[in-house]
Design an enzyme around this catalytic site. Structure first.
Site, PDB file in Angstrom:
ATOM      1  N   ASP A   1       0.830  -1.213   0.000  1.00  0.00           N
ATOM      2  CA  ASP A   1       0.000   0.000   0.000  1.00  0.00           C
ATOM      3  C   ASP A   1       0.862   1.260   0.000  1.00  0.00           C
ATOM      4  O   ASP A   1       2.010   1.230   0.450  1.00  0.00           O
ATOM      5  CB  ASP A   1      -0.922  -0.031   1.233  1.00  0.00           C
ATOM      6  CG  ASP A   1      -2.104   0.911   1.088  1.00  0.00           C
ATOM      7  OD1 ASP A   1      -2.359   1.390  -0.043  1.00  0.00           O
ATOM      8  OD2 ASP A   1      -2.779   1.169   2.100  1.00  0.00           O
ATOM      9  N   GLY A   2       0.276   2.336  -0.501  1.00  0.00           N
ATOM     10  CA  GLY A   2       0.934   3.643  -0.430  1.00  0.00           C
ATOM     11  C   GLY A   2       1.584   4.084  -1.741  1.00  0.00           C
ATOM     12  O   GLY A   2       2.321   5.073  -1.754  1.00  0.00           O
ATOM     13  N   ASN A   3       1.282   3.397  -2.834  1.00  0.00           N
ATOM     14  CA  ASN A   3       1.861   3.810  -4.125  1.00  0.00           C
ATOM     15  C   ASN A   3       1.409   5.218  -4.502  1.00  0.00           C
ATOM     16  O   ASN A   3       2.212   6.029  -4.975  1.00  0.00           O
ATOM     17  CB  ASN A   3       1.411   2.856  -5.243  1.00  0.00           C
ATOM     18  CG  ASN A   3       1.994   1.474  -5.098  1.00  0.00           C
ATOM     19  OD1 ASN A   3       2.870   1.248  -4.265  1.00  0.00           O
ATOM     20  ND2 ASN A   3       1.515   0.530  -5.911  1.00  0.00           N
TER      21      ASN A   3
ATOM     22  N   TRP B   1       3.030   7.844  -2.294  1.00  0.00           N
ATOM     23  CA  TRP B   1       4.449   7.969  -2.655  1.00  0.00           C
ATOM     24  C   TRP B   1       4.592   8.909  -3.854  1.00  0.00           C
ATOM     25  O   TRP B   1       5.447   9.795  -3.868  1.00  0.00           O
ATOM     26  CB  TRP B   1       5.001   6.580  -2.992  1.00  0.00           C
ATOM     27  CG  TRP B   1       6.443   6.539  -3.388  1.00  0.00           C
ATOM     28  CD1 TRP B   1       7.510   6.347  -2.564  1.00  0.00           C
ATOM     29  CD2 TRP B   1       6.979   6.683  -4.723  1.00  0.00           C
ATOM     30  NE1 TRP B   1       8.679   6.365  -3.294  1.00  0.00           N
ATOM     31  CE2 TRP B   1       8.373   6.566  -4.614  1.00  0.00           C
ATOM     32  CE3 TRP B   1       6.404   6.895  -5.981  1.00  0.00           C
ATOM     33  CZ2 TRP B   1       9.217   6.656  -5.718  1.00  0.00           C
ATOM     34  CZ3 TRP B   1       7.250   6.988  -7.085  1.00  0.00           C
ATOM     35  CH2 TRP B   1       8.643   6.874  -6.947  1.00  0.00           C
TER      36      TRP B   1
ATOM     37  N   ARG C   1      -0.462   9.469  -9.671  1.00  0.00           N
ATOM     38  CA  ARG C   1      -0.553   8.247  -8.855  1.00  0.00           C
ATOM     39  C   ARG C   1       0.047   7.026  -9.552  1.00  0.00           C
ATOM     40  O   ARG C   1       0.687   6.191  -8.915  1.00  0.00           O
ATOM     41  CB  ARG C   1      -2.024   7.931  -8.548  1.00  0.00           C
ATOM     42  CG  ARG C   1      -2.706   8.853  -7.575  1.00  0.00           C
ATOM     43  CD  ARG C   1      -4.169   8.430  -7.395  1.00  0.00           C
ATOM     44  NE  ARG C   1      -4.279   7.028  -7.019  1.00  0.00           N
ATOM     45  CZ  ARG C   1      -4.095   6.561  -5.786  1.00  0.00           C
ATOM     46  NH1 ARG C   1      -3.825   7.386  -4.805  1.00  0.00           N
ATOM     47  NH2 ARG C   1      -4.200   5.273  -5.539  1.00  0.00           N
TER      48      ARG C   1
ATOM     49  N   THR D   1     -10.805  -6.832  -4.904  1.00  0.00           N
ATOM     50  CA  THR D   1     -12.128  -6.788  -5.543  1.00  0.00           C
ATOM     51  C   THR D   1     -12.739  -5.394  -5.393  1.00  0.00           C
ATOM     52  O   THR D   1     -13.625  -5.028  -6.165  1.00  0.00           O
ATOM     53  CB  THR D   1     -13.069  -7.842  -4.910  1.00  0.00           C
ATOM     54  OG1 THR D   1     -12.997  -7.755  -3.475  1.00  0.00           O
ATOM     55  CG2 THR D   1     -12.695  -9.249  -5.332  1.00  0.00           C
TER      56      THR D   1
ATOM     57  N   ASN E   1     -10.884  -2.584  -5.588  1.00  0.00           N
ATOM     58  CA  ASN E   1     -10.100  -1.606  -6.344  1.00  0.00           C
ATOM     59  C   ASN E   1     -10.738  -1.244  -7.696  1.00  0.00           C
ATOM     60  O   ASN E   1     -10.361  -0.241  -8.311  1.00  0.00           O
ATOM     61  CB  ASN E   1      -8.663  -2.089  -6.556  1.00  0.00           C
ATOM     62  CG  ASN E   1      -7.797  -2.030  -5.306  1.00  0.00           C
ATOM     63  OD1 ASN E   1      -6.892  -2.848  -5.110  1.00  0.00           O
ATOM     64  ND2 ASN E   1      -8.054  -1.070  -4.419  1.00  0.00           N
TER      65      ASN E   1
HETATM   66  C1  IPE Z   1      -5.299  -2.771  -0.320  1.00  0.00           C
HETATM   67  O1  IPE Z   1      -4.989  -1.440  -0.454  1.00  0.00           O
HETATM   68  C2  IPE Z   1      -5.297  -3.455  -1.664  1.00  0.00           C
HETATM   69  C3  IPE Z   1      -4.001  -3.621  -2.282  1.00  0.00           C
HETATM   70  C4  IPE Z   1      -2.848  -3.296  -1.769  1.00  0.00           C
HETATM   71  C5  IPE Z   1      -4.023  -4.238  -3.588  1.00  0.00           C
HETATM   72  P1  IPE Z   1      -6.124  -0.323  -0.616  1.00  0.00           P
HETATM   73  O2  IPE Z   1      -5.425   0.976  -0.776  1.00  0.00           O
HETATM   74  O3  IPE Z   1      -7.081  -0.718  -1.682  1.00  0.00           O
HETATM   75  O4  IPE Z   1      -6.870  -0.414   0.795  1.00  0.00           O
HETATM   76  P2  IPE Z   1      -7.738   0.653   1.567  1.00  0.00           P
HETATM   77  O5  IPE Z   1      -8.739   1.201   0.595  1.00  0.00           O
HETATM   78  O6  IPE Z   1      -6.804   1.719   2.037  1.00  0.00           O
HETATM   79  O7  IPE Z   1      -8.350  -0.093   2.701  1.00  0.00           O
HETATM   80  C1  IPE Z   2      -1.516   0.222  -3.418  1.00  0.00           C
HETATM   81  O1  IPE Z   2      -1.275   1.603  -3.445  1.00  0.00           O
HETATM   82  C2  IPE Z   2      -1.696  -0.361  -4.796  1.00  0.00           C
HETATM   83  C3  IPE Z   2      -3.074  -0.791  -5.099  1.00  0.00           C
HETATM   84  C4  IPE Z   2      -4.065  -0.779  -4.268  1.00  0.00           C
HETATM   85  C5  IPE Z   2      -3.305  -1.264  -6.449  1.00  0.00           C
HETATM   86  P1  IPE Z   2      -2.476   2.633  -3.481  1.00  0.00           P
HETATM   87  O2  IPE Z   2      -2.834   2.914  -4.891  1.00  0.00           O
HETATM   88  O3  IPE Z   2      -3.601   2.160  -2.627  1.00  0.00           O
HETATM   89  O4  IPE Z   2      -1.792   3.903  -2.838  1.00  0.00           O
HETATM   90  P2  IPE Z   2      -2.439   4.900  -1.778  1.00  0.00           P
HETATM   91  O5  IPE Z   2      -2.934   4.063  -0.642  1.00  0.00           O
HETATM   92  O6  IPE Z   2      -3.544   5.601  -2.487  1.00  0.00           O
HETATM   93  O7  IPE Z   2      -1.319   5.801  -1.392  1.00  0.00           O
HETATM   94 MG    MG Z   3      -4.055   2.368  -0.671  1.00  0.00          MG
END
Ligand code: IPE
Ligand code: IPE
Ligand code: MG
Length: 245
Positions: A20-22, A25, A33, A66, A68
């Protein structure tokens, strides 16, 4: 290879990671993003190699949930194309490194090209004897449990299965992770303290390590920190610690 601080006899066999956190970042760098997702791929490749080199047997990574699909179409499309590109580009290296890759989730909802690449990568690496690398794609823990219940109900309705014989093993055998040990360690990056529908059944007794590091910055140091944290834990599984009076 393994950092000296780590005890090779007390490594988790199976590490699961919520990458998480892409997005954050990328935002912190003034980038779109999706650049975070691209950088996240590099972090996943290096984490896989580190786990393999350090003697961890299985790595299960949450790539797309599911839930996302509710993101903007452009981001979803970017991710699907990224998965295709990475799989195409990395298949030879995975084979060479003896990685056995599998994709866990409802794969039939993915773009057809990606489904074909997944089938090819799974088949090509099925006999490999190295690390088990599970990529959770269109994966949801609740949906996985619903599917398991449906499969068991179908067999019961046909008279093939006696409901009284259904036990924990019967359910585990219907999950996408069938045949894999439960994760010993769950790592979640970017500081969020939640499971987000990941491996709801399988994480029953996993140790949880949350790091503030965003996924694209997850590196050898961050993995070592997670493993040291794991090695400091006292896993009791509901029992008592035999080493304390
Ligand atoms: C969890 O991250 C799913 C993946 C890393 C693929 P999310 O960013 O979707 O989770 P929430 O929405 O913060 O709970
Ligand atoms: C996790 O990073 C990757 C996926 C869920 C596909 P995010 O896209 O959720 O990154 P944040 O949480 O918005 O920073
Ligand atoms: Mg996330």
């Amino acid at each position: 290879m393994l950092p000296l601080e780590l005890n090779p006899d007390r490594l988790p066999q199976h590490v699961a990671v919520i990458m998480d956190g892409n997005g954050r970042w990328a935002a912190a760098r003034g980038l779109p993003r999706v650049m975070g997702h691209r950088a996240g791929v590099e972090a996943l490749k290096s984490t896989l190699r580190l786990c393999s080199d350090w003697g961890i047997s299985s790595l299960t990574a949450y790539a797309f949930s599911t839930e996302n699909w509710s993101r903007p179409g452009d981001e979803v499309n970017f991710l699907m194309t990224l998965f295709e590109r990475v799989l195409q580009a990395e298949l030879k290296a995975l084979e060479a490194e003896q990685v056995r890759i599998r994709f866990l989730g409802d794969l039939d909802q993915l773009p057809e090209k990606l489904q074909r690449l997944i089938a090819e990568a799974t088949a090509c690496t099925a006999a490999n004897c190295g690390i088990h690398f599970n990529v959770c794609t269109n994966y949801g823990g609740r949906r996985e449990l619903v599917r398991a219940a449906q499969n068991l109900a179908r067999r019961t309705a046909k008279g093939e299965l006696d409901p009284d014989t259904i036990d924990e093993n019967s359910i585990a055998a219907e999950l996408f992770t069938a045949g894999e040990n439960d994760p010993d360690l769950l790592i979640r990056t970017s500081g969020e303290h939640r499971i987000s529908n990941f491996l709801l059944w399988q994480l029953a007794y996993a140790e949880i390590h949350v790091t503030d590091v965003c996924w694209p910055d997850f590196n050898a140091e961050a993995l070592k920190t997670a493993l040291l944290d794991f090695q400091s834990r006292n896993r009791r599984f509901g029992g008592l610690d035999p080493t304390t009076p």
